[in-house]
Scaffold this active site. Sequence first.
Site, PDB file in Angstrom:
ATOM      1  N   CYS A 207       1.202  -1.386  -0.047  1.00 52.81           N
ATOM      2  CA  CYS A 207      -0.103   0.321  -0.062  1.00 52.81           C
ATOM      3  C   CYS A 207       0.747   1.240   0.378  1.00 52.81           C
ATOM      4  CB  CYS A 207      -0.497  -0.001   1.205  1.00 52.81           C
ATOM      5  SG  CYS A 207      -2.713  -1.349   1.159  1.00 52.81           S
TER       6      CYS A 207
ATOM      7  N   CYS B  60       0.472  10.258   7.275  1.00 49.23           N
ATOM      8  CA  CYS B  60       1.029   9.444   7.123  1.00 49.23           C
ATOM      9  C   CYS B  60       1.312   9.968   9.260  1.00 49.23           C
ATOM     10  CB  CYS B  60       2.818  10.171   6.931  1.00 49.23           C
ATOM     11  SG  CYS B  60       2.192   9.869   5.390  1.00 49.23           S
TER      12      CYS B  60
END
Length: 290
Positions: free
Chosen positions: A35, A105
Amino acid sequence: MWNYSDKVLDHFHNPRNVGTLENPDGVGEVGAIACGDALKLMFKLGPDGRIADVKFQTFGCASAIASSSALTEMIKGMTLEEAAKVTNADIADYLGGLPEQKMHCSVMGMEALEAAIHNYRTGDCTVRELKDDPLVCTCFNVHESEIVQAVQINRLTTVEEVTNFTKAGGACGKCKGEIQKILDRILQRPAAPEAPKPPAAAGTPAPMTQFQKMKKIEEVIETEVRPMLRRDGGDLEILDIQGDKVVVAFRGHCAGCIAANFTKNGLVQKKLRDAISKEITVEVVPGEEA
């Protein structure tokens, strides 16, 4: 080009606390290389019950590395109760902000920390009870609880914001309707009426011609593969289509990447096989694959 703060660039070029710990007290792993992002976080407690040491290993872009590095610095010396209160917004603030498209993130860092604390307290490696947590985005393996948490912590109001924070809906886009329903439920907004479904086609569809197959391959690459690669600065180019063999070249950050083979098999080839034919194989031209 992403507009990174000086602190993000510092933690990217000089990441702190990279590596592993021997006999860690807690370990959390989130994401997947296929991913585009993966993070493993581990910590050890000192005699006073505070986090004495913490290490991480990550695969991902500059924001993923910087977020992981920053998180390890933030939680050193904290009790687990204090560390559990650290959110992705705290990580982004510590770094002087992150581009909207890279906020996922910081979310990954928060989730890895949650998983490590959960592992310490229970010995279990799985934070969520998956049978009770519907999978919303199959492209990025994002569950409903992850979307709900991101919406509530960061006060998200649009599908685009959810994609920026979780990646959900950032590839094929088929889950955007479900994401909208989750948003409407959390924000207590009336759901939009569903569009009528087209009538099912009668009979068995005829086999694809080679031309139709080529067009379908191009469509899958453009709508389901390329957006995922471009989110982290990568890309690919179709060089040739020979029957069921698709010849590509990785570009950008994907060219020469150590995870290029995972990307080829786990992303590009899998997407084409799922959408078109199990016989499809993907070949990366020599010199472009890690």
